[in-house]
Design a protein around this motif. Structure first.
Motif, PDB file in Angstrom:
ATOM      1  N   GLN A  63       0.562  -1.099   0.045  1.00  0.00           N
ATOM      2  CA  GLN A  63       0.104  -0.083   0.262  1.00  0.00           C
ATOM      3  C   GLN A  63       1.275   1.606  -0.137  1.00  0.00           C
ATOM      4  N   ASP A  64       2.066   0.877   0.504  1.00  0.00           N
ATOM      5  CA  ASP A  64       2.891   2.332   1.043  1.00  0.00           C
ATOM      6  C   ASP A  64       2.958   2.618  -0.354  1.00  0.00           C
ATOM      7  N   ILE A  65       3.954   1.198  -1.578  1.00  0.00           N
ATOM      8  CA  ILE A  65       4.420   1.730  -2.441  1.00  0.00           C
ATOM      9  C   ILE A  65       3.519   1.989  -3.633  1.00  0.00           C
ATOM     10  N   ILE A  66       2.113   1.474  -3.695  1.00  0.00           N
ATOM     11  CA  ILE A  66       1.242   2.241  -4.421  1.00  0.00           C
ATOM     12  C   ILE A  66       0.834   3.540  -4.381  1.00  0.00           C
ATOM     13  N   SER A  67       1.148   4.081  -3.016  1.00  0.00           N
ATOM     14  CA  SER A  67       0.011   5.389  -2.545  1.00  0.00           C
ATOM     15  C   SER A  67       1.684   6.522  -3.555  1.00  0.00           C
ATOM     16  N   LYS A  68       2.827   5.608  -3.737  1.00  0.00           N
ATOM     17  CA  LYS A  68       3.528   6.931  -4.171  1.00  0.00           C
ATOM     18  C   LYS A  68       3.668   6.864  -6.134  1.00  0.00           C
ATOM     19  N   VAL A  69       2.738   6.396  -6.328  1.00  0.00           N
ATOM     20  CA  VAL A  69       2.413   6.055  -8.100  1.00  0.00           C
ATOM     21  C   VAL A  69       1.392   6.982  -8.132  1.00  0.00           C
ATOM     22  N   THR A  73      -1.444   6.956 -13.866  1.00  0.00           N
ATOM     23  CA  THR A  73      -0.987   5.878 -13.962  1.00  0.00           C
ATOM     24  C   THR A  73      -1.607   4.732 -13.283  1.00  0.00           C
ATOM     25  N   ILE A  74      -2.128   5.078 -11.998  1.00  0.00           N
ATOM     26  CA  ILE A  74      -3.033   4.127 -11.933  1.00  0.00           C
ATOM     27  C   ILE A  74      -4.720   3.794 -12.148  1.00  0.00           C
ATOM     28  N   ALA A  75      -4.640   5.023 -12.439  1.00  0.00           N
ATOM     29  CA  ALA A  75      -5.773   5.186 -13.628  1.00  0.00           C
ATOM     30  C   ALA A  75      -5.783   4.069 -15.197  1.00  0.00           C
ATOM     31  N   ASP A  76      -4.701   4.404 -15.396  1.00  0.00           N
ATOM     32  CA  ASP A  76      -3.857   3.825 -16.855  1.00  0.00           C
ATOM     33  C   ASP A  76      -4.429   2.622 -16.624  1.00  0.00           C
ATOM     34  N   ILE A  77      -3.597   2.252 -15.186  1.00  0.00           N
ATOM     35  CA  ILE A  77      -3.462   0.548 -15.139  1.00  0.00           C
ATOM     36  C   ILE A  77      -4.903  -0.281 -15.201  1.00  0.00           C
ATOM     37  N   LYS A  78      -5.417  -0.188 -14.289  1.00  0.00           N
ATOM     38  CA  LYS A  78      -6.787  -0.518 -14.681  1.00  0.00           C
ATOM     39  C   LYS A  78      -7.561  -0.391 -15.966  1.00  0.00           C
ATOM     40  N   GLU A  79      -7.140   0.488 -16.460  1.00  0.00           N
ATOM     41  CA  GLU A  79      -8.363   1.103 -17.136  1.00  0.00           C
ATOM     42  C   GLU A  79      -7.714  -0.154 -18.717  1.00  0.00           C
ATOM     43  N   ALA A  80      -6.168  -0.487 -18.601  1.00  0.00           N
ATOM     44  CA  ALA A  80      -5.606  -1.640 -19.384  1.00  0.00           C
ATOM     45  C   ALA A  80      -5.922  -3.089 -18.468  1.00  0.00           C
ATOM     46  N   GLN A  81      -5.906  -3.467 -17.665  1.00  0.00           N
ATOM     47  CA  GLN A  81      -6.231  -4.422 -17.483  1.00  0.00           C
ATOM     48  C   GLN A  81      -7.805  -4.784 -17.095  1.00  0.00           C
ATOM     49  N   LYS A  82      -8.765  -3.897 -17.396  1.00  0.00           N
ATOM     50  CA  LYS A  82     -10.385  -3.924 -17.686  1.00  0.00           C
ATOM     51  C   LYS A  82      -9.749  -4.624 -19.334  1.00  0.00           C
ATOM     52  N   ASN A  83      -9.294  -4.155 -19.870  1.00  0.00           N
ATOM     53  CA  ASN A  83      -9.052  -4.419 -21.425  1.00  0.00           C
ATOM     54  C   ASN A  83      -8.876  -6.406 -21.427  1.00  0.00           C
ATOM     55  N   ILE A  84      -8.125  -5.983 -20.700  1.00  0.00           N
ATOM     56  CA  ILE A  84      -7.406  -7.373 -20.642  1.00  0.00           C
ATOM     57  C   ILE A  84      -7.786  -8.828 -20.135  1.00  0.00           C
ATOM     58  N   ARG A  85      -8.468  -8.367 -18.950  1.00  0.00           N
ATOM     59  CA  ARG A  85      -9.936  -9.048 -18.432  1.00  0.00           C
ATOM     60  C   ARG A  85     -10.631  -9.586 -19.389  1.00  0.00           C
ATOM     61  N   THR A  86     -11.427  -8.807 -19.720  1.00  0.00           N
ATOM     62  CA  THR A  86     -12.316  -8.495 -20.475  1.00  0.00           C
ATOM     63  C   THR A  86     -12.235  -9.587 -21.598  1.00  0.00           C
ATOM     64  N   PHE A  87     -11.385  -9.541 -22.586  1.00  0.00           N
ATOM     65  CA  PHE A  87     -10.590 -10.860 -23.636  1.00  0.00           C
ATOM     66  C   PHE A  87     -10.233 -11.388 -22.654  1.00  0.00           C
ATOM     67  N   ALA A  88      -9.934 -11.746 -21.652  1.00  0.00           N
ATOM     68  CA  ALA A  88      -9.284 -12.836 -20.836  1.00  0.00           C
ATOM     69  C   ALA A  88     -10.791 -13.675 -20.772  1.00  0.00           C
TER      70      ALA A  88
END
Length: 440
Positions: A63-69, A73-88
């Motif tokens: 959680q401490d590491i994530i707080s430094k992002v 970038t967090i929003a982009d990670i989640k959007e990319a992961q949404k696409n990858i999850r949908t296809f998977a």
């Protein structure tokens, strides 16, 4: 006229493992097998100058590491992961369990059961490849893998914050800040602090690839990855600037990444070479991309698109990009590739980072016999059978007896004989003989 090069690769791609690499990897694996965590720490200190109190990150550390992002970038990670999850998830839905009654009273079935424990290797090295977290961990979780261990190395002694965030949001159950051969060996063999996994996925350098190769059998692996490859098929209407840009986008992965253009237009080929030279002058990753383009880049002119497709099938490249007027024609013409990217509005970088398909793909012509990482790699397709009808069991027993004796498998034949005897009253001398002798 046939295919003719207007730019030829200066070097030939090396598909053999350096003996020194192989020996180093073998030594690390043997040491980890014997000495566990002690060996892992020793090699992490040696290769990465990294020796924290614990390689496993605690929840509070994560959680401490994530707080430094950054929030973006967090929003982009989640959007990319949404696409990858949908296809998977669509891939998983395409894989069906089934049961069929092949004749009255004879049932055959198939179940797709997930691997229990998987390891995900997320490279560091030159770049923090946080997209590899999406590709390996998310795909495993969608497949139903209960426990995923993620390993990623520090980069120049620093924590790769965005990579850790990506691994966490992808669903990793444990995250270890650990890289190289020692990470692969620890996951494959298990140590005092890391439970052994059943399967390891993810790209990596020559040492990581060799470790996966040597440990295959002890654990399953996704594939043996080599340097990134790109091949573009372009017709006379293709935009040469786009071609050059997209070739160099993959060449920057490393100094030995083949980038190949096959085109029906010599003009497009020559313009692409000129544009590549200009782009490299101010490209921040020119040292890598330029080395790959110089040593492994090729531009080939052919007489027709059919010839281009046939030659591309021979190359069997990891990434094949189609910049033609009818890009979907490649779906019928192409057979050997890792992934196809159709049309100018698509590019390989989309697949690498965020569009939804998996970027762990076959290299070194492995596209001739396998595809890339997908949900199915984390599933074990397992069969079962049940015979509930006595007559059917007896008939299959007769068939089994004949088939087995044709191969001189007498023990197999007798299992079939027994069912034929029990359910169809067939006479088999060996049954009576055994029973009589056993009763004396």
């Amino acid at each position: 006229m046939g295919a003719r090069h207007i730019k030829t690769a200066a070097l030939t791609a090396n598909t053999t493992t350096n003996q020194k690499v192989s020996d180093i990897v073998k030594g690390v694996i043997e040491d980890v097998k014997v000495n566990g965590d002690k060996a892992v720490r020793s090699y992490s200190e040696k290769f990465d100058k990294w020796s924290p109190e614990s390689f496993k990150l605690s929840d509070s550390q994560i959680q401490d590491i994530i707080s430094k992002v950054s929030a973006q970038t967090i929003a982009d990670i989640k959007e990319a992961q949404k696409n990858i999850r949908t296809f998977a998830e669509a891939q998983r839905a395409s894989i069906k369990d089934f049961e069929v009654e092949i004749q009255p009273g004879v049932f055959l079935g198939q179940r797709n059961n997930p691997i229990n424990r998987a390891g995900a290797y997320i490279p560091g090295g030159r770049y923090p490849l946080l997209a590899s977290a999406h590709m390996t961990i998310l795909t495993a979780k969608v497949a139903g893998v209960k426990h995923v261990i993620a390993c990623t190395p520090p980069i120049a002694g620093q924590i790769p914050h965005a990579t850790i965030a990506a691994a966490h949001f992808a669903g990793a159950d444990e995250i270890f800040l650990l890289g190289g051969t020692q990470a692969i060996a620890a996951m494959a063999l298990g140590t005092e602090t890391m439970a052994k996994v059943d399967f390891i996925a993810g790209p990596g350098n020559a040492f990581v690839a060799e470790a996966k190769k040597q440990l295959f059998g002890e654990i399953g692996i996704d594939l043996l990855a080599g340097p990134t490859e790109v091949l573009i098929i372009a017709d006379e209407r293709a935009d040469s600037f786009t071609v050059a840009t997209d070739l160099l986008s993959q060449a920057e992965h490393g100094p030995d990444s083949p980038a190949v253009l096959i085109t029906t237009s010599e003009e497009v080929g020559r313009e692409t070479i000129r544009y590549a030279g200009e782009i490299l002058k101010k490209m921040p990753t020119a040292e890598l991309a330029g080395t790959s383009w110089r040593d492994y880049g090729e531009v080939i002119v052919v007489d027709s698109l059919d010839e281009a497709y046939e030659l591309a099938n021979v190359y069997s490249s990891e990434h094949v990009q189609i910049l033609t007027q009818r890009p979907r024609e490649a779906l019928e013409k192409m057979r050997n590739y890792g992934a196809l990217f159709l049309g100018e509005k698509t590019c390989v970088s989309y697949g690498d980072k965020c569009i939804g398909t998996n970027h762990v793909l076959p290299t070194r012509k492995a596209g001739r016999y396998t595809g890339g990482l997908w949900v199915g790699k984390y599933l074990k397709t397992q069969t079962y059978q049940e015979v509930v009808d006595e007559k059917a069991s007896g008939e299959i027993g007769r068939l089994c007896g004949r088939c087995s004796r044709a191969e001189n498998f007498e023990g197999h034949a007798r299992s079939g004989d027994l069912r034929a005897h029990k359910y169809l009253k067939d006479e088999h001398g060996w049954i009576d003989e055994v029973k009589i002798k056993a009763s004396l």
